[in-house]
Design a protein around this motif. Structure first.
Motif, mmCIF file in Angstrom:
data_model
loop_
_atom_site.group_PDB
_atom_site.id
_atom_site.type_symbol
_atom_site.label_atom_id
_atom_site.label_comp_id
_atom_site.label_asym_id
_atom_site.label_seq_id
_atom_site.Cartn_x
_atom_site.Cartn_y
_atom_site.Cartn_z
ATOM 1 N N ILE A 158 33.812 -24.776 22.735
ATOM 2 C CA ILE A 158 34.690 -25.302 21.681
ATOM 3 C C ILE A 158 35.127 -24.172 20.771
ATOM 4 N N LEU A 159 34.215 -23.222 20.582
ATOM 5 C CA LEU A 159 34.514 -22.122 19.662
ATOM 6 C C LEU A 159 34.141 -20.819 20.328
ATOM 7 N N GLN A 160 35.058 -19.854 20.277
ATOM 8 C CA GLN A 160 34.738 -18.545 20.841
ATOM 9 C C GLN A 160 34.967 -17.468 19.784
ATOM 10 N N ILE A 161 33.932 -16.713 19.544
ATOM 11 C CA ILE A 161 34.062 -15.569 18.652
ATOM 12 C C ILE A 161 34.182 -14.371 19.589
ATOM 13 N N ASP A 162 35.301 -13.686 19.485
ATOM 14 C CA ASP A 162 35.578 -12.664 20.486
ATOM 15 C C ASP A 162 35.646 -11.274 19.833
ATOM 16 N N THR A 163 34.559 -10.519 19.995
ATOM 17 C CA THR A 163 34.444 -9.157 19.430
ATOM 18 C C THR A 163 35.007 -9.067 18.018
ATOM 19 N N VAL A 164 34.480 -9.893 17.154
ATOM 20 C CA VAL A 164 34.983 -9.934 15.784
ATOM 21 C C VAL A 164 34.256 -8.910 14.913
ATOM 22 N N THR A 165 35.056 -8.173 14.165
ATOM 23 C CA THR A 165 34.526 -7.189 13.234
ATOM 24 C C THR A 165 35.134 -7.448 11.865
ATOM 25 N N LYS A 166 34.322 -7.273 10.830
ATOM 26 C CA LYS A 166 34.869 -7.391 9.476
ATOM 27 C C LYS A 166 34.387 -6.205 8.659
ATOM 28 N N VAL A 167 35.340 -5.474 8.119
ATOM 29 C CA VAL A 167 34.997 -4.312 7.296
ATOM 30 C C VAL A 167 35.439 -4.574 5.868
ATOM 31 N N ALA A 194 30.561 -5.396 7.615
ATOM 32 C CA ALA A 194 29.699 -6.549 7.364
ATOM 33 C C ALA A 194 29.394 -7.287 8.663
ATOM 34 N N VAL A 195 30.384 -7.343 9.551
ATOM 35 C CA VAL A 195 30.198 -7.995 10.851
ATOM 36 C C VAL A 195 30.708 -7.016 11.901
ATOM 37 N N ASP A 196 29.900 -6.804 12.924
ATOM 38 C CA ASP A 196 30.158 -5.699 13.835
ATOM 39 C C ASP A 196 30.267 -6.191 15.278
ATOM 40 N N ARG A 197 31.477 -6.296 15.765
ATOM 41 C CA ARG A 197 31.758 -6.660 17.154
ATOM 42 C C ARG A 197 30.898 -7.831 17.652
ATOM 43 N N VAL A 198 30.999 -8.928 16.966
ATOM 44 C CA VAL A 198 30.199 -10.093 17.347
ATOM 45 C C VAL A 198 30.967 -10.932 18.366
ATOM 46 N N THR A 199 30.286 -11.316 19.441
ATOM 47 C CA THR A 199 30.870 -12.205 20.436
ATOM 48 C C THR A 199 29.910 -13.367 20.665
ATOM 49 N N LEU A 200 30.420 -14.577 20.467
ATOM 50 C CA LEU A 200 29.586 -15.769 20.654
ATOM 51 C C LEU A 200 30.443 -16.861 21.251
ATOM 52 N N ASP A 201 29.887 -17.634 22.179
ATOM 53 C CA ASP A 201 30.568 -18.836 22.652
ATOM 54 C C ASP A 201 29.726 -20.030 22.256
ATOM 55 N N VAL A 202 30.350 -21.005 21.645
ATOM 56 C CA VAL A 202 29.599 -22.179 21.240
ATOM 57 C C VAL A 202 30.129 -23.380 22.002
ATOM 58 N N ALA A 203 29.202 -24.127 22.637
ATOM 59 C CA ALA A 203 29.622 -25.278 23.440
ATOM 60 C C ALA A 203 29.755 -26.513 22.557
ATOM 61 N N GLU A 204 30.575 -27.428 23.008
ATOM 62 C CA GLU A 204 30.770 -28.647 22.236
ATOM 63 C C GLU A 204 29.441 -29.392 22.093
ATOM 64 N N GLY A 205 29.162 -29.868 20.875
ATOM 65 C CA GLY A 205 27.957 -30.649 20.640
ATOM 66 C C GLY A 205 26.701 -29.824 20.465
ATOM 67 N N GLU A 206 26.833 -28.543 20.496
ATOM 68 C CA GLU A 206 25.660 -27.687 20.415
ATOM 69 C C GLU A 206 25.231 -27.490 18.961
ATOM 70 N N MET A 222 39.575 -21.581 19.048
ATOM 71 C CA MET A 222 39.091 -22.948 18.960
ATOM 72 C C MET A 222 39.653 -23.669 20.164
ATOM 73 N N ARG A 223 38.814 -24.210 21.030
ATOM 74 C CA ARG A 223 39.240 -24.816 22.286
ATOM 75 C C ARG A 223 40.262 -23.915 22.988
ATOM 76 N N GLY A 224 39.981 -22.638 22.970
ATOM 77 C CA GLY A 224 40.822 -21.700 23.690
ATOM 78 C C GLY A 224 42.041 -21.187 22.934
ATOM 79 N N ARG A 225 42.337 -21.786 21.760
ATOM 80 C CA ARG A 225 43.517 -21.359 21.019
ATOM 81 C C ARG A 225 43.100 -20.410 19.894
ATOM 82 N N ASP A 226 43.806 -19.279 19.782
ATOM 83 C CA ASP A 226 43.475 -18.314 18.729
ATOM 84 C C ASP A 226 43.853 -18.904 17.381
ATOM 85 N N MET A 227 42.875 -19.040 16.495
ATOM 86 C CA MET A 227 43.191 -19.615 15.182
ATOM 87 C C MET A 227 42.976 -18.603 14.071
#
Ligand SMILES: Nc1ncnc2c1ncn2[C@@H]1O[C@H](COP(=O)(O)OP(=O)(O)OP(=O)(O)O)[C@@H](O)[C@H]1O
Ligand SMILES: Nc1ncnc2c1ncn2[C@@H]1O[C@H](COP(=O)(O)OP(=O)(O)OP(=O)(O)O)[C@@H](O)[C@H]1O
Ligand SMILES: NCCCCNCCCN
Ligand SMILES: [Mg+2]
Ligand SMILES: [Mg+2]
Lengths: 279, 364, 325, 258, 364
Positions: free
Chosen positions: B11-20, B26-38, B70-75
C-alpha cells in the motif's frame, strides 16, 4: 507573625496605591454628580444637550472604532507572520516592541515630520512632481487615525501574538492531515483559537484610542476634538474640574460599556479554549 | 501475520528517501514497503529520524530525494490535505476549542463527507470505547481518553494508512499497556494499515507485525518482531532491542549455514547457525549476542565460562545477576523460586553457559 | 539679598524675554534673584494651587487675570505699593471694584491680520470682513475656540459695526471665516509655520509672533491693522492670593510697571510698553510703523471684564457654531 | 501571501517615524523638515547646553527610577502574598492591580488631578511618583508574579531541608529565583514611567516637568528642531533599556503569557 | 539485609501517624520502624499518601496525630531546618541560580559547617560521578546528571536519613535503570538510611531491603521485597505488586499451616501453605493468587483448568497468553523459544495449571 497579618503587611503598599486610585475614581464620579452637596445631573444634562458634544462623543467613538479596525486588519496578519516565522523571530519582535516602548510623543511627532507640508511624503510628492501643492495629510481624521493606529498597533500585535505563539503548530498540521485545506484550517482552528488575543487587543486599542490626548492634539486639526482633548482643554484652559470630571465619567462609561462585555466574552472564551491542562 | 515473501502490492512504498536539514541528514536512503493491513513499527533512539520519516509520509516535509508511493502512485508532491493518510501526534493535538464529537467529526467535515456523519462519528466513538463522551471538552477527560479521541479522529475518515508518532509515550505504564492492547485490537477490527513510531522496544515487540529498527537516519533491520529480537542483524539492533550480552569472537570455520567460533579472550569453541546470507568467513572477527535469559549459571551446559557474581537485582519473577567474566561484564536472568533464596550469593564463583541455538552471530 | 522670586511664564520665547528684559536687570539692581519658569499655561498652576501658592508672580492674558481676580485668587495691592502704576493708563489696570490693583500690565501686543505676501496681497485684507470672503476657502488659518471667543469674535463684532456686547454680526463673520479654514492644527506654533510656508495665506494673528518672524528674516509675512482697527491685547502680571514675601513681590511688580524693562521688552520682542514714559527708539519706530502713542490709538480696547464674564457661553456658542459648519 | 506583505509593511512601518525623528534631528536648518537640509549637530549642542532641558531630563530619570523601585517592591510584596500565601481572593486582587490598564488615560488624568489636589500633592514630585506607581503597577506586577509562579516552591523547602533558616532561605533562594522577574519589572516600569505623557500632562508643576511633557508642549508651542534632538535622546534612552531587557530576559518575554 | 526480627534500636520510628487535610485523611495511622542503614521503599498508587508521609518526616507538614521519633527522640515539633534529614524532590528543586558546586555546598554553608567544605563537596561529587562538573550551571547538564547533583546536595551533610520522593520518575527507562543501580551502590557506600518513594513496583522490588506498600493512606504490608512479591498479604498488595491472577476460592479444611481449597466455579481441590498467623478456617471464602509466570499451559501438572487462548503478546524472552477460563480471565507468561513459533495459536483449547507451592492464599 500570623498568616493573615503577614498577608496584610505584604498587601499594604500595593493596596495604598490602588486605594488612592479608587478614591480618586469615586471623587471623580462624585464631583461630577454632586453640586453643592446634592445629587445633580446638571453637568450631564449640559453635556448631552449640546449637539457639538454629542457629535464629539460620536467622533471619539468612531475614531476609536476605526483605529481599532485598522489595528486589527494590520495586526492580525503581522502577528500570524511573526508567530510562524521560522528564522530569527527575536529581530521581528524587536521591530514591534521597540517602537511600542518609545514615548508616544516622539512617535506622534515623527508623524508630524512625515505628514507635514514639508514632511517626507509631501517632499517626495512635490519633488517627483506628483503633486503641485503639498497634500493635507494631517490636521484631519486621516492624520489622527493613522497616528493612533501606529501608536497602538503594537498593543494589538502583542496581544494576538502572545496567544498565537501558544497555539501548537501541530494543530494546523492535525487539521491538514484530516483533509482541512489551508483556508478551512485557518477558519476552524487558528482563528477561533486566537480569538482571546484578538479580543484583548481590541479592548486595549479601543480604550487607549478613546482616551488619547497627545496624538489627536498633535495630528488632529481644530475640527478633530475628541473627548480626551476636550477634557484636556477643560482642565487646562477653563479649569472647570467638575465639567472635566463629568466628561471623564462619560468617557469612562462609554469606554467600559464597550470594553467590559468584550472582557467578559474573552474570559469565557479563554476558559472554553483552555485545554484544562490535561496531559 | 503477513509474510514478507508473500506480500501483495504494497500500500505504501518508501523508495530511497533522504531528508537533509541544513546539511544534517535526518533520514538517510530509507526504503520500506508496507503491506495493506500491516502493523509496522519504526523503532529507534531519540533523534534517529522516525518523526521526520513519518512527517514525510504525512506530507509535512518534502523528501530531499527519493519517492513515496501510495498504491504505486508517487505522492511526494501532494499536499498533506490531499493524502488519505491519518496522523496521530505524540502530543495528540486535539482541538481544544471543540468537544469530543466535533474533534472526531472534523475530518469528515473538512473533507465534506457529511453524509451519515453522525452515524460514523458515533460508531467510531463506540469502537474506541468513548460513547457518552460526545459533549465533553477535551480538557475534561483523562489522558487515556484523550488518546482515544485522537485515535478516533484519525480513524473516522478511514484513511488508507494511519501514522502514529509515539502516541503512548506520555502515558504512565499501566495505562500504556492497556492502550497497547486496545490499539492492536482496533487495528485488527478496522483493517487499517498502521505505521507506529516508538522508542520503547517492548512496545514494538508486543504490537508489531514488522519492525523497522532505525539508527542515525538509516533502517538497520526491517523484519518481524520475533526475528528482530532473536536474530538481530547488527550490533545496534542487538543492543537496542532488549538487553543483550555481546562478546567479540572469531570464526574458526564455516560449514554451510553454521560457523565454529572461538570467543575472544577465552578459548570457548562452539558451532552456531548463521543467517544464510551473512558473509562470515573463517578467520573473520564477529560479534556474538546472547540474551540474559538464555544464560545459565552453575551447570556447565555446552561451552562454559568462569565468572564471579558482582551483584543481583530482584524483579519478582526473576533475579538478574551481574557477572564478571573473562569475556567481560555479563547479565544473566534466571527464574526466581520463592523459598529457595538466592542460589548464588555475592562474590561466588560460578560457571556460565548457554545453548548454542540461542547464540546470534553478527558480522563485524 | 533674598529671593528667589518664582515667576511663571509661557514658553516659546516669552520666558527669554522675561529673563533678559525684566528679571536679569532686576536682580542686578536689587540682588533679588528671579527665576523664570516656563509653563504651557501659568493660570493652570495658579488655579491648581489656589490657597497654597507655589509662585510669586505669573503672566496671563487680561481675560485670565479678570477671571482669577473675580474668583478671588489674586493678591491685591495699593497704588502706594506699586507707585509706577501711576504712569500706566488706568484703562489697562486690572483692578478690583474697590480700586485695588490685582495685576500689572507691562505691555501689550495687538491682534491683527498676518498675511503671507507671497500668497496674498496686503490690499486683500484691508477690512476684517475680508476673512469671511469665500474666495479664501481653504486658505486661512484660525486659532482655538478659546481665543476665537475673546479675540476674533470681539474684533469681528467691531468690524460688523457692533461691539463685544452684541456679537451677532461678529458671529456671522466668524462663521464665514471658519468656513474658509480647513484642516488647521491646534498648535499656534504649527500655524505659525504654515503661515510662514504659505500653507495658509493669512490669519488673524498676534503682532509679536509676526515680529519674531520678521526678526528671523521672514520679511514676506506682514501684520496688518485693518481699517476697523486691531484688537489691543494687554497682558497682566499677577500674584496669587496669599503670596509669600508680599513686600518683595510688590517691589518686583513695581519694577515691571516701570518704563525701562518695558522698553527692553519692546526691543527684544516687539511688545508695546504700557508705561507712558517708555520711549521708542528710531529702530523700533521703523519696525512698528510709528510712535507707541500712534499705535495705541489704532487699537481697540474692549471691555475685558465683560468678555471674561461671558467667555464660557461664547466658547460654547462658537463650539456649536463650528460643529454645524 | 497577502499576510506576508501586510506583515512586512507593518514591520517596516512601526519604526518609521522614530527613524525619521532621529534623522531629522541632524538637520542644519532652523526649522523642521524632511529630508533634512544640511547635516549638523547644532540641535544636540543646544539641547546639551540647556540647563533647563537637562534638568527636565534629570527629573524624568529620577521619577522613573524611584517610581520603578516603589512599583516593583509593592508588586513583589503583593505577588508574594497572592502566590506564596495562596491568599483568598488572590485573583480578584490581581484583577484590581491591573485596573489602571483598562481606564482611558484622559480619565485617569482627571482622576489623578483631583486626587492629588485633594492630598495637596499636585505639582509635586511625590505626587508624580505616586501616580506613576499606580500607572506602572500593572506592568511591574506581571513579570514578578510570572517569575514567582514559575519559581518552584520546592526550592524553599529544599533550602530548609538543607538546614537554611527562613531569612537565609529568602535571601539565598527565594529572591534569586525571581530575580529576572524583578529586573524585568524594574526596567519595564522605568520605561513606562519615563515615557509617560498623557496623565503626567495634567500633573506637572513648577519643580516637576518631565521630558515627554516638555517635548509635547514644545511641539505645540514651537517648531524648533531641538525637539527632534531631545526626542532622539529619549529614543536612545529607551533603546538602552530595551537592550538591557533583551539581555536579561529576552525580548520574547513581551509575548509570553503566564 | 537487616532482618525484622534482629533489628536494633530503629533510627526512625513512625508511631501511629495520621494526617488529615480539610477533613480528608491523607495518611491513616501509619506505624513504621526503620533501622539504621536500611533501604526502605514506600510503594503505592498515586494519591495514597506517600509524599505526605515523607513530608511529615522532613518537617514540612505536622502530623494531625501520632509521633515521629528519631533515634528515640520525638521530633514532631522540630522545624525542617533543625532536622538531620535530607530530602530529594521528585522535580529535584536544584537552585537554578547556582552552579553545581554551590548547589552541593549549600547545605554545609547553611549549617555553617564550612570547615573542609571544599574537600567534602569534591568527594561527594566524585562519589556520584560528577567530578569536573563543578562550574556547570544546573541548566547545562543532562537529566541524569541533575539527578546526581540533587543526590549529592542532600548527601554532603551526611544526614541521618535521606528521603527520596520519586526521584527517578521523570527519567526515561534506560537512564532510570542505570540510576537505580547507582543509587543502590551509593546507599551501600555511604551507609545512610534511605527512605525511597515510588509507584513503580519493579523499582521497589529491585532496590529495597523492605517495602511498605501503601493504599489509601494506610500501610497494607511492610516486608522484604521477596516476601512482598511472593507472599502478598492482601488482595491490594497482590494486584499492585506485579501482575497476578486472582480467583475466589473456599477453604475446605485447614491442617496446621496448610489449607485445602476449592476454587470457586470449578471444582479444583488443592492443598497449599498459608501464613502461620492467617486466620483462615474451614468454610471461609478466600482469594487465591498465582503469578502469570507460574502458570503452566498444556500439561496438566497438579490441578488443571480448561481455558481457551484469547490473545498473545510477544515481549522478547517471553510470550504472555491471555486465556479465558471458567475461573475468569487469566494471564500466563511462558518462555519463548525462537524457532518453535507460538505453541498455542489463538482460539486453541488448553489446560492450565500451577504448582501448589506457587499459590498464595489471601483471607477475604
Ligand atoms: N525542522 C527541522 N530542522 C532542522 N533539523 C531537524 C528538523 N526536524 C528534525 N530535525 C533533526 O533531524 C533529526 C531527526 O529528528 P526526528 O524528530 O525525526 O527524530 P525522532 O527519531 O523522531 O526523535 P524523537 O524520538 O526524539 O522524537 C534530529 O537530529 C533533529 O534535530
Ligand atoms: N496540602 C494539601 N492539602 C489538601 N490535600 C492534600 C494536600 N497534600 C496532599 N493532599 C491530599 O492527600 C492525599 C495524599 O497525597 P500525596 O501527595 O501524599 O500522595 P502521593 O502518594 O504522594 O501521590 P503521588 O504518587 O501522585 O505523588 C491526596 O488525596 C492529596 O490530594
Ligand atoms: N510668544 C507669543 C506670545 C503670545 C501669547 N499668547 C497667548 C497664548 C498662550 N498660549
Ligand atoms: Mg519524534
Ligand atoms: Mg507524591
Amino acid at each position: 507573625m500570623s498568616r493573615p497579618l503577614r498577608i496584610a503587611v505584604l498587601l499594604l503598599p500595593s493596596a495604598i496605591l490602588m486605594g488612592v486610585f479608587l478614591f480618586g475614581l469615586v471623587r471623580l464620579i462624585g464631583s461630577s454628580l454632586l453640586i453643592e452637596g446634592r445629587l445633580d445631573f446638571a453637568y450631564y444634562d449640559a453635556i448631552l444637550s449640546r449637539a457639538d458634544y454629542v457629535a464629539m462623543l460620536g467622533r471619539t467613538l468612531r475614531t476609536a472604532a476605526m483605529t481599532t479596525f485598522v489595528c486589527l486588519v494590520l495586526g492580525f496578519p503581522t502577528a500570524y507572520f511573526v508567530a510562524r516565522y521560522r528564522g530569527n523571530r527575536n529581530f521581528l519582535l524587536l521591530l514591534i516592541i521597540f517602537p511600542w516602548l518609545v514615548s508616544i510623543v516622539v512617535r506622534s511627532y515623527g508623524w508630524v515630520v512625515i505628514l507635514g507640508p514639508r514632511g517626507l511624503i509631501n517632499s517626495l510628492l512635490t519633488w517627483s512632481g506628483l503633486a503641485a501643492r503639498p497634500l493635507k495629510l494631517m490636521y484631519n481624521d486621516f492624520g489622527v487615525i493613522l497616528g493612533l493606529a501606529h501608536v497602538l498597533l503594537p498593543f494589538m500585535i502583542i496581544a494576538i501574538l502572545s496567544v498565537m505563539m501558544q497555539i501548537p503548530r501541530n494543530l494546523e498540521e492535525a487539521s491538514m492531515s484530516l483533509g482541512g485545506r489551508p483556508g478551512y484550517s485557518f477558519r476552524t482552528v487558528l482563528l477561533p483559537l486566537s480569538l482571546p488575543g484578538v479580543l484583548t487587543g481590541i479592548t486595549l486599542v479601543y480604550l487607549m484610542a478613546t482616551g488619547a490626548i497627545v496624538t489627536p492634539l498633535l495630528l488632529g486639526g481644530l475640527g478633530n476634538t475628541m473627548l480626551g482633548t476636550e477634557i484636556f482643554q477643560e482642565v487646562m484652559h477653563f479649569f472647570d474640574y467638575p465639567k472635566a470630571a463629568a466628561l471623564a465619567t462619560v468617557l469612562l462609561v462609554t469606554a467600559l460599556a464597550v470594553v467590559l462585555p468584550i472582557q467578559i466574552l474573552e474570559r469565557w472564551l479563554a476558559r472554553r479554549l483552555s485545554d484544562g491542562g490535561a496531559a | 501475520m503477513p509474510q514478507t515473501a508473500t506480500m501483495p502490492q504494497p500500500i505504501l512504498q518508501i523508495d530511497t528517501v533522504t531528508k537533509v536539514f541544513d546539511g544534517a541528514t535526518a533520514v538517510d536512503r530509507v526504503t520500506l514497503d508496507v503491506a495493506e493491513g500491516e502493523f509496522v513499527t519504526l523503532l529507534g533512539p531519540s533523534g534517529c529520524g522516525k518523526s521526520t520519516l513519518l512527517r514525510m509520509m504525512a506530507g509535512f516535509e518534502t523528501p530531499t530525494s527519493g519517492r513515496i508511493l501510495m498504491r504505486g502512485r508517487d505522492m511526494s508532491k501532494d499536499a498533506a490535505y490531499e493524502r488519505e493518510i491519518g496522523l496521530v501526534f505524540q502530543n495528540l493535538a486535539l482541538f481544544p476549542h471543540m468537544n469530543v464529537y466535533d474533534n472526531v467529526a472534523f475530518g469528515l467535515r473538512a473533507r465534506k463527507r457529511t453524509e451519515g456523519l453522525d452515524r460514523k462519528v458515533r460508531d467510531i466513538l463506540a469502537l474506541v470505547g468513548l460513547d457518552g463522551f460526545e459533549k465533553r471538552r477535551t480538557g475534561q477527560i483523562s489522558g487515556g481518553q484523550r488518546q482515544r479521541v485522537a485515535l478516533a479522529r484519525s480513524l473516522v475518515t478511514s484513511p488508507d494508512v494511519l501514522l502514529l508518532d509515539e502516541p503512548l509515550s506520555a502515558l504512565d505504564l499501566k495505562l500504556r499497556r492497556q492502550l497497547q492492547v486496545e490499539l492492536k485490537r482496533i487495528q485488527k477490527e478496522t483493517g487499517i494499515t498502521f505505521i507506529f513510531v516508538t522508542h520503547d522496544q517492548e512496545e514494538a515487540l508486543s504490537m508489531s507485525d514488522r519492525i523497522a529498527v532505525m539508527n542515525a537516519g538509516r533502517v538497520e533491520q526491517f523484519s518481524t518482531a520475533v526475528e528482530t529480537y532473536h536474530h538481530p542483524r547488527t550490533r545496534f539492533v542487538a543492543q537496542f532491542v532488549g538487553e543483550t550480552n555481546l562478546f567479540e569472537a572469531r570464526a574458526i570455520r564455516r560449514d554451510g549455514d553454521s560457523v565454529s567460533l572461538s570467543v575472544a579472550g577465552v578459548d570457548l569453541p562452539m558451532t552456531v547457525a548463521v543467517t544464510p546470507g551473512a558473509g562470515v568467513r573463517a578467520g573473520d572477527a564477529v560479534w556474538v549476542a546472547v540474551r540474559p535469559e538464555y544464560i545459565t549459571i552453575g551447570r556447565a551446559a555446552g561451552p562454559a565460562l568462569r565468572a564471579r557474581v558482582a551483584s543481583h537485582s530482584f524483579s519478582g519473577a526473576t533475579v538478574t545477576y551481574a557477572l564478571d567474566s573473562a569475556a567481560g561484564h555479563l547479565l544473566a536472568q534466571v527464574p526466581f523460586r520463592p523459598g529457595q533464596g538466592h542460589p548464588f550469593p555475592h562474590g561466588e564463583e560460578v560457571r556460565v553457559g548457554w545453548a548454542e541455538e540461542n547464540v546470534t552471530v553478527i558480522p563485524d | 539679598q533674598s529671593g528667589p522670586i518664582l515667576h511663571a511664564s509661557w514658553g516659546g520665547g516669552v520666558g527669554d524675554t522675561w529673563t533678559v528684559a525684566f528679571a536679569g536687570p532686576y536682580t542686578a539692581d536689587t540682588g533679588t534673584a528671579v527665576r523664570i519658569v516656563e509653563l504651557p499655561n501659568p493660570e493652570a498652576q495658579f488655579r491648581a494651587h489656589a490657597g497654597d501658592p507655589q509662585y510669586h508672580t505669573g503672566i496671563g492674558t487680561f481675560v485670565q487675570g479678570v477671571n482669577m481676580m473675580r474668583d478671588d485668587m489674586l493678591e491685591t495691592f495699593s497704588l502706594d505699593e506699586i507707585p509706577n502704576m501711576r504712569n500706566i493708563d488706568e484703562k489697562y489696570w486690572l483692578k478690583t471694584e474697590d480700586g485695588r490693583i490685582a495685576g500689572v500690565t507691562p505691555y501689550f501686543a495687538y491682534y491683527g491680520i498676518a498675511v503671507n505676501t507671497n500668497e496674498a496681497s496686503v490690499e486683500d485684507f484691508q477690512s476684517w470682513k475680508s476673512v469671511a470672503d469665500p474666495k479664501w476657502k481653504g486658505r486661512l488659518g484660525m486659532t482655538r475656540p478659546i481665543y476665537l471667543s475673546t479675540y476674533d469674535l470681539t474684533i469681528l463684532a467691531k468690524a460688523a459695526g457692533d461691539d463685544e456686547y452684541d456679537t451677532a454680526g461678529g458671529m456671522e463673520l466668524l462663521k464665514g471665516m471658519a468656513r474658509n479654514v480647513l484642516n488647521v492644527s491646534n498648535s499656534l506654533a504649527q500655524q505659525n509655520t504654515m503661515l510662514e510656508r504659505g500653507e495658509v495665506a493669512a490669519m488673524p494673528f498676534y503682532s509679536v509672533r509676526v515680529w519674531s518672524l520678521n526678526e528671523a528674516g521672514v520679511d514676506y509675512v506682514k501684520i496688518l491693522i485693518p481699517e476697523e482697527g486691531a484688537l489691543l491685547l494687554p497682558y497682566v502680571i499677577f500674584a496669587p492670593k496669599g503670596v509669600k514675601d508680599r513686600g518683595m513681590v510688590a517691589d518686583w511688580l513695581n519694577h515691571i510697571a516701570s518704563a525701562a524693562p518695558q522698553e527692553r521688552g519692546a526691543a527684544l520682542s516687539g511688545y508695546i510698553p504700557a508705561n507712558r514714559d517708555a520711549v521708542a527708539t528710531s529702530e523700533i519706530k521703523a519696525k512698528l510703523g510709528g510712535e507707541y502713542d500712534d499705535l495705541r490709538a489704532r487699537l481697540y480696547q474692549p471691555d475685558w471684564g465683560y468678555i471674561a464674564e461671558n467667555q464660557k457661553d461664547i466658547v460654547a456658542a462658537i463650539d456649536q457654531m463650528l460643529a454645524t459648519l | 501571501m497577502i499576510t506576508r506583505y501586510i506583515a512586512i509593511a507593518v514591520l517596516l512601518f512601526l519604526p518609521l517615524p522614530i527613524v525619521i525623528v532621529v534623522l531629522s534631528s541632524f538637520t542644519a536648518a532652523g526649522y523642521l523638515s524632511f529630508p533634512i537640509k544640511g547635516l549638523s549637530l547644532r540641535w544636540y549642542a543646544e539641547f546639551l547646553g540647556s540647563a533647563d532641558w537637562l534638568r527636565v531630563l534629570g527629573v524624568s530619570a529620577l521619577l522613573a527610577l524611584i517610581g520603578a523601585c516603589v512599583s516593583t517592591a509593592a508588586s513583589f510584596a503583593a505577588a508574594w502574598a497572592v502566590v506564596r500565601h495562596n491568599m483568598r481572593f488572590g485573583t480578584t486582587y490581581e484583577t484590581l492591580l491591573l485596573t489602571p490598564l483598562i481606564f482611558p488615560h484622559a480619565a485617569i488624568g482627571v482622576i489623578m488631578i483631583m486626587t492629588l489636589s485633594g492630598l495637596g500633592w499636585l505639582g509635586t514630585f511625590s505626587g508624580l511618583v505616586l501616580v506613576h506607581c499606580i500607572l506602572t503597577i500593572p506592568y511591574a506586577y506581571r513579570p514578578i508574579v510570572a517569575a514567582l509562579r514559575k519559581a518552584d516552591p520546592a526550592l524553599e523547602e529544599a533550602a530548609q531541608s538543607l538546614g537554611a533558616r527562613p531569612w537565609r532561605t529568602f535571601w539565598l533562594v527565594s529572591l534569586p529565583a525571581v530575580r529576572p522577574g524583578l529586573v524585568t519589572s524594574l526596567l519595564f516600569s522605568f520605561i513606562i514611567s519615563f515615557d509617560e505623557v498623557t496623565v503626567t500632562l495634567f500633573l506637572v508643576g513648577p519643580f516637576v516637568m518631565t521630558l515627554p511633557v516638555q517635548v509635547f508642549s514644545e511641539v505645540l508651542e514651537s517648531a524648533s528642531p531641538i525637539i527632534a534632538a531631545v526626542s532622539a535622546a529619549l529614543v536612545l534612552f529607551t533603546s538602552l533599556m530595551v537592550f538591557i531587557l533583551d539581555r536579561v530576559i529576552g525580548i520574547q518575554f513581551f509575548v509570553e503569557r503566564d
